[in-house]
Design a protein around this motif. Structure first.
Motif, PDB file in Angstrom:
ATOM      1  N   LYS A  28       0.835  -1.208   0.000  1.00 45.15           N
ATOM      2  CA  LYS A  28       0.000   0.000   0.000  1.00 45.15           C
ATOM      3  C   LYS A  28       0.865   1.253   0.000  1.00 45.15           C
ATOM      4  N   GLN A  30       3.914   1.586  -1.200  1.00 43.71           N
ATOM      5  CA  GLN A  30       4.550   1.738  -2.511  1.00 43.71           C
ATOM      6  C   GLN A  30       3.561   2.268  -3.546  1.00 43.71           C
ATOM      7  N   PHE A  31       2.307   1.863  -3.455  1.00 52.10           N
ATOM      8  CA  PHE A  31       1.312   2.324  -4.412  1.00 52.10           C
ATOM      9  C   PHE A  31       0.854   3.745  -4.147  1.00 52.10           C
ATOM     10  N   THR A  32       0.816   4.168  -2.890  1.00 48.94           N
ATOM     11  CA  THR A  32       0.385   5.536  -2.614  1.00 48.94           C
ATOM     12  C   THR A  32       1.441   6.550  -3.038  1.00 48.94           C
ATOM     13  N   ASP A  35       0.940   6.958  -7.602  1.00 50.21           N
ATOM     14  CA  ASP A  35      -0.472   6.808  -7.943  1.00 50.21           C
ATOM     15  C   ASP A  35      -0.812   7.161  -9.391  1.00 50.21           C
ATOM     16  N   SER A  37      -0.666   6.641 -13.615  1.00 45.35           N
ATOM     17  CA  SER A  37      -0.648   5.521 -14.547  1.00 45.35           C
ATOM     18  C   SER A  37      -0.085   6.001 -15.877  1.00 45.35           C
ATOM     19  N   ASN A  56       0.099   0.674 -14.169  1.00 40.55           N
ATOM     20  CA  ASN A  56       0.579   1.453 -13.032  1.00 40.55           C
ATOM     21  C   ASN A  56       1.977   1.976 -13.358  1.00 40.55           C
ATOM     22  N   ILE A  58       4.692   2.102 -11.448  1.00 42.63           N
ATOM     23  CA  ILE A  58       5.758   1.615 -10.568  1.00 42.63           C
ATOM     24  C   ILE A  58       6.862   1.018 -11.421  1.00 42.63           C
ATOM     25  N   ILE A  99      -4.066  -1.456  -9.685  1.00 38.95           N
ATOM     26  CA  ILE A  99      -4.143  -0.111  -9.114  1.00 38.95           C
ATOM     27  C   ILE A  99      -4.808  -0.215  -7.744  1.00 38.95           C
TER      28      ILE A  99
END
Length: 141
Positions: A28, A30-32, A35, A37, A56, A58, A99
């Motif tokens: 979570k 790493q994704f926040t 954010d 795409s 995504n 990342i 996502i």
């Protein structure tokens, strides 16, 4: 002779499929931080038409190997993700399609049928695993 070839094939398959884990809290986090795409084009190894979708953003993912050692792996079109839920069920994704939106994990589970998506409430996740699937997918852009 056939048994030797089969044994070598199974051994290579086992060695090439290293599974890494990501604690849900780390995932979570790493994704926040990432954010956004991006639009990507991925080859289609079976047909002539490529896949185009939103991915995504990342680039590297922090994961842990089976000994607990922290590592960074590069996001790729063939990186697969398995999520284990509180009820013991497992959901599968292509990692680059995943996502995190409003505490809900969303992502594609098929390249050939883009409408097949998994949607999971984030609080139901107990384990996240990723592995290089070994499929012949790669980014064209």
């Amino acid at each position: 002779m056939k048994l030797k070839v089969l044994s070598v094939g199974i051994l290579l398959l086992m060695l090439s499929c290293t599974i890494y884990t990501i604690p849900p809290e780390s995932f979570k986090d790493q994704f926040t931080k990432n954010d956004k795409s991006k639009e990507v084009i991925v080859n289609n190894p079976l047909l002539y038409k490529d896949f185009k979708y939103s991915s995504n953003n990342i680039e590297y993912l922090t994961v842990y190997d089976k000994k607990g050692k922290e590592m960074k792996i590069r996001n790729s079109a063939s990186l697969e993700m398995r999520v284990t839920l509180l009820n013991g069920k497992r959901k599968y994704f292509y990692f680059d399609t995943v996502i995190l939106e409003n505490d809900t994990l969303k992502g594609g589970k098929s390249r050939f049928m883009p409408g097949l998506r998994n949607v999971i409430p984030y609080d139901q996740i107990v384990k996240i695993e990723v592995q290089e699937g070994g499929k012949n997918y790669y980014y064209k852009n």
